[in-house]
Design a protein around this motif. Structure first.
Motif, PDB file in Angstrom:
ATOM      1  N   LEU A 173      -2.615   4.522  -8.789  1.00 29.91           N
ATOM      2  CA  LEU A 173      -1.803   4.785  -7.596  1.00 29.91           C
ATOM      3  C   LEU A 173      -2.463   5.749  -6.619  1.00 29.91           C
ATOM      4  N   PRO A 174      -2.976   6.903  -7.045  1.00 32.53           N
ATOM      5  CA  PRO A 174      -3.572   7.814  -6.054  1.00 32.53           C
ATOM      6  C   PRO A 174      -4.666   7.156  -5.221  1.00 32.53           C
ATOM      7  N   ASP A 175      -5.538   6.369  -5.858  1.00 34.24           N
ATOM      8  CA  ASP A 175      -6.598   5.693  -5.109  1.00 34.24           C
ATOM      9  C   ASP A 175      -6.037   4.621  -4.188  1.00 34.24           C
ATOM     10  N   VAL A 176      -5.017   3.897  -4.660  1.00 31.45           N
ATOM     11  CA  VAL A 176      -4.443   2.817  -3.858  1.00 31.45           C
ATOM     12  C   VAL A 176      -3.836   3.354  -2.571  1.00 31.45           C
ATOM     13  N   VAL A 177      -3.023   4.398  -2.685  1.00 30.13           N
ATOM     14  CA  VAL A 177      -2.350   4.909  -1.494  1.00 30.13           C
ATOM     15  C   VAL A 177      -3.330   5.629  -0.569  1.00 30.13           C
ATOM     16  N   ARG A 178      -4.315   6.304  -1.147  1.00 26.12           N
ATOM     17  CA  ARG A 178      -5.309   6.977  -0.312  1.00 26.12           C
ATOM     18  C   ARG A 178      -6.106   5.938   0.498  1.00 26.12           C
ATOM     19  N   GLU A 179      -6.539   4.881  -0.170  1.00 22.72           N
ATOM     20  CA  GLU A 179      -7.303   3.847   0.527  1.00 22.72           C
ATOM     21  C   GLU A 179      -6.452   3.151   1.584  1.00 22.72           C
ATOM     22  N   ALA A 180      -5.192   2.872   1.264  1.00 22.09           N
ATOM     23  CA  ALA A 180      -4.303   2.216   2.230  1.00 22.09           C
ATOM     24  C   ALA A 180      -4.118   3.078   3.469  1.00 22.09           C
ATOM     25  N   ALA A 181      -3.983   4.383   3.275  1.00 21.62           N
ATOM     26  CA  ALA A 181      -3.805   5.286   4.409  1.00 21.62           C
ATOM     27  C   ALA A 181      -5.081   5.398   5.226  1.00 21.62           C
ATOM     28  N   GLU A 182      -6.217   5.566   4.552  1.00 24.24           N
ATOM     29  CA  GLU A 182      -7.471   5.764   5.269  1.00 24.24           C
ATOM     30  C   GLU A 182      -7.887   4.512   6.026  1.00 24.24           C
ATOM     31  N   ARG A 183      -7.607   3.345   5.487  1.00 22.03           N
ATOM     32  CA  ARG A 183      -7.969   2.083   6.139  1.00 22.03           C
ATOM     33  C   ARG A 183      -6.883   1.597   7.097  1.00 22.03           C
ATOM     34  N   ARG A 184      -5.762   2.321   7.115  1.00 16.46           N
ATOM     35  CA  ARG A 184      -4.609   1.884   7.913  1.00 16.46           C
ATOM     36  C   ARG A 184      -4.231   0.452   7.521  1.00 16.46           C
ATOM     37  N   GLY A 185      -4.275   0.188   6.219  1.00 15.45           N
ATOM     38  CA  GLY A 185      -3.983  -1.142   5.701  1.00 15.45           C
ATOM     39  C   GLY A 185      -2.920  -1.099   4.630  1.00 15.45           C
ATOM     40  N   PRO A 186      -1.650  -1.076   5.010  1.00 21.79           N
ATOM     41  CA  PRO A 186      -0.583  -0.922   4.009  1.00 21.79           C
ATOM     42  C   PRO A 186      -0.465  -2.079   3.034  1.00 21.79           C
ATOM     43  N   GLN A 187      -1.129  -3.210   3.319  1.00 22.86           N
ATOM     44  CA  GLN A 187      -0.998  -4.379   2.450  1.00 22.86           C
ATOM     45  C   GLN A 187      -1.459  -4.099   1.022  1.00 22.86           C
ATOM     46  N   GLY A 188      -2.314  -3.087   0.839  1.00 21.00           N
ATOM     47  CA  GLY A 188      -2.757  -2.757  -0.511  1.00 21.00           C
ATOM     48  C   GLY A 188      -1.630  -2.282  -1.405  1.00 21.00           C
ATOM     49  N   VAL A 189      -0.579  -1.728  -0.817  1.00 18.30           N
ATOM     50  CA  VAL A 189       0.517  -1.168  -1.622  1.00 18.30           C
ATOM     51  C   VAL A 189       1.376  -2.259  -2.260  1.00 18.30           C
ATOM     52  N   PRO A 190       1.914  -3.241  -1.505  1.00 25.44           N
ATOM     53  CA  PRO A 190       2.698  -4.286  -2.174  1.00 25.44           C
ATOM     54  C   PRO A 190       1.868  -5.120  -3.147  1.00 25.44           C
ATOM     55  N   ALA A 207      13.112  -8.235   2.095  1.00 25.60           N
ATOM     56  CA  ALA A 207      12.142  -9.330   2.147  1.00 25.60           C
ATOM     57  C   ALA A 207      11.383  -9.328   3.469  1.00 25.60           C
ATOM     58  N   ALA A 208      12.089  -9.035   4.565  1.00 26.80           N
ATOM     59  CA  ALA A 208      11.416  -8.999   5.864  1.00 26.80           C
ATOM     60  C   ALA A 208      10.359  -7.908   5.895  1.00 26.80           C
ATOM     61  N   ARG A 209      10.693  -6.731   5.412  1.00 26.32           N
ATOM     62  CA  ARG A 209       9.717  -5.639   5.395  1.00 26.32           C
ATOM     63  C   ARG A 209       8.517  -6.006   4.519  1.00 26.32           C
ATOM     64  N   TRP A 210       8.794  -6.564   3.360  1.00 23.30           N
ATOM     65  CA  TRP A 210       7.720  -6.916   2.428  1.00 23.30           C
ATOM     66  C   TRP A 210       6.762  -7.930   3.053  1.00 23.30           C
ATOM     67  N   TYR A 211       7.314  -9.031   3.544  1.00 29.59           N
ATOM     68  CA  TYR A 211       6.464 -10.121   4.028  1.00 29.59           C
ATOM     69  C   TYR A 211       5.718  -9.759   5.311  1.00 29.59           C
ATOM     70  N   LEU A 212       6.237  -8.827   6.084  1.00 23.84           N
ATOM     71  CA  LEU A 212       5.548  -8.420   7.306  1.00 23.84           C
ATOM     72  C   LEU A 212       4.477  -7.357   7.039  1.00 23.84           C
ATOM     73  N   ALA A 213       4.432  -6.846   5.808  1.00 22.69           N
ATOM     74  CA  ALA A 213       3.460  -5.794   5.493  1.00 22.69           C
ATOM     75  C   ALA A 213       2.465  -6.190   4.410  1.00 22.69           C
TER      76      ALA A 213
END
Length: 506
Positions: A435-452, A361-367
């Protein structure tokens, strides 16, 4: 990299003679996917958008992946996909397995992500934990892309704050109050009672907490050691003397102000932490990293320009330096906000949060929020083991699928789609194909919040599918087991990318 949706977009782009992006309509009556490419092309081609749309629809309908295509409104093209597309997309997901969505990096880079790096003057607090959660998620995403990533912690183990920390410990040992603006709290008293130098003990505790938080550091850097190398870099910098101190003329290289590198003799004549910054930046790049990513709190916003100025003075490409900034964390418990101050002792440590809500839960809510947003964590909700808690909700979907697969035993798993793919099955496959677009965008934007956030939508679609369709002992059992297997893999990957476990039982 298997990407059935991307491949369809590429084929449509060839037909249109320009880039085509597909979006899922809000109303399923408007098709599986839609594109506004005709509207975008009309001004440059000087033709009515609906006319262009009709041409694209005719060409698209001839593709094997497309069952039918229609023009709507001023020129939108709506597409209904053929069952064969769903079967092929699912087949690629199953064949790729845990690697589905991975390896899109065009050229591999060696990347260092430096994170947390809190002064060793106390246990890790929740605000610093957000630093670690963001940094580690970015590192995981970059690794998933195919880059070589190393994680590092930089200890500010010298300077005024460390002296104040040690002075606070010694004062308590003498039975006195810590100095003004010194460090207080139960942890200071405990360290004082243990005897010896408190700093190594503090370092060991920090490292243990971060391992518990599922962040494993490959290396540790010490300010005290880096400072010793500063003299060799001083001639490479644009400096001047003022008031007895040595200044970097950083404002001439894009920084807001000039920075003091060496204090005046009256102030000790010692290097500042800015001097250590110079050595540290060069040290990173000289170790062969193609890219150095710093994760810093929003109160360090000026540091971004300072690092770029240092890179310019030393002759490095500033594109190799990235600074990610994140906002504050507020904890809410019982409707009240907990205040955090390491010095006062009125503080919430990461270990306390982990004890209360658990690592997942801590990892999830902080990301799960963008770094540029301050976040509030409702401790009571985060500790709940109900579907109101999003991390539990997503994990439950994974565990439910694991249960289905256990009960299925060695039953056949097949991607072969039936002639009539149900709407809930279509929706779930389309979601997995994102999924491929989601993870690519999250990595390129340095925004992991798109994954959860994406993982919640996957869980939503799976629960809807499961509610409407029987998996075992159904006419489409093999296909639905394949769909469940791909869904489980995607959920597990999403959870892993944010450092959350994917349980098989709950």
């Amino acid at each position: 990299m298997p990407d059935s949706l991307g491949r369809l977009e590429a084929r449509l782009s060839d037909l249109a003679g320009a880039a085509v992006e597909l979006e899922r309509p809000h109303d399923p009556a408007h098709g599986d996917y839609a594109t506004n490419a005709a509207l975008q092309l009309a001004p440059t081609r000087k033709r009515p958008p609906r006319e262009l749309g009709e041409e694209l629809a005719v060409s698209a309908a001839e593709l094997d992946e497309v069952e039918r295509a229609e023009v709507a409104g001023p020129g939108f093209v709506n597409l209904w996909l053929a069952p064969a597309w769903y079967g092929q997309a699912l087949a690629e997901m199953l064949e790729a397995g845990a690697d589905y969505g991975a390896g899109w990096a065009e050229s591999q880079e060696r990347v260092q992500v430096e994170m947390v790096s809190a002064n060793p003057t106390g246990p890790i607090v929740v605000s610093a934990a957000r630093n670690g959660a963001i940094g580690d998620c970015v590192a995981r995403l970059l690794e998933f892309a195919g880059h070589e990533v190393e994680r590092e912690y930089y200890y500010n183990d010298s300077g005024a704050q460390m002296e104040l920390f040690r002075a606070s410990i010694e004062a308590i040992r003498r039975g006195e109050e810590p100095p003004e603006n010194g460090y207080r709290g139960e942890y200071v008293v405990e360290l004082a009672n243990e005897g010896g130098d408190a700093v190594p003990k503090m370092l060991a505790q920090i490292e243990a907490t971060l391992e518990r938080f599922r962040i494993h550091f490959d290396s540790w850097a010490l300010q005290s050691k880096l400072e010793q190398r500063f003299e060799e870099f001083l001639p490479r910098l644009d400096t001047y003397e003022k008031d007895g101190a040595t200044w970097a003329r950083s404002s001439a290289y894009g920084d807001e102000d000039d920075r003091v590198l060496i204090r005046s003799p009256e102030k000790g004549g010692t290097p500042t932490y800015r001097a250590a910054d110079v050595v540290y930046l060069a040290d990173k790049l000289e170790r062969g990293f193609d890219r150095a990513i710093y994760v810093l709190g929003a109160d360090h916003h000026g540091t971004r320009n300072w690092y770029a100025a240092v890179a310019r003075m030393l002759g490095y490409d500033t594109d190799r330096i990235e600074v990610l900034l994140y906002q504050l964390v507020h904890l809410i418990k019982g409707g009240q906000q907990a205040k955090m101050s390491k010095r006062r002792g009125d503080v919430v440590f990461l270990d306390e949060l982990l004890d209360e809500v658990g690592v997942d839960a801590a990892r999830w809510y902080l990301a799960n929020r963008g770094p540029d947003q301050a976040i509030e964590i409702d401790i009571d909700l985060a500790a709940e083991r109900t579907e109101k808690n999003p991390v539990y909700y997503v994990q439950y979907a994974h565990a439910r699928i694991a249960g289905i697969r256990r009960n299925a035993g060695d039953a056949e798993v097949s991607p072969a789609a039936p002639a009539d793919v149900a709407p809930e099955e279509r929706d779930l496959i389309k979601r997995l194909a994102e999924l491929p677009d989601v993870v690519r965008e999250a990595a390129e934007r340095r925004g992991p919040q798109g994954v959860p956030n994406y993982a919640i939508r996957v869980a939503d679609d799976f629960h809807r599918f499961y509610h409407h369709h029987r998996v075992l002992d159904s006419d489409a059992q093999a296909f639905r087991l394949g769909l469940c297997t791909a869904t489980q893999t995607v959920i597990a990957r999403c959870l892993d990318l944010i450092g959350v476990e994917a349980p098989d039982r709950m």
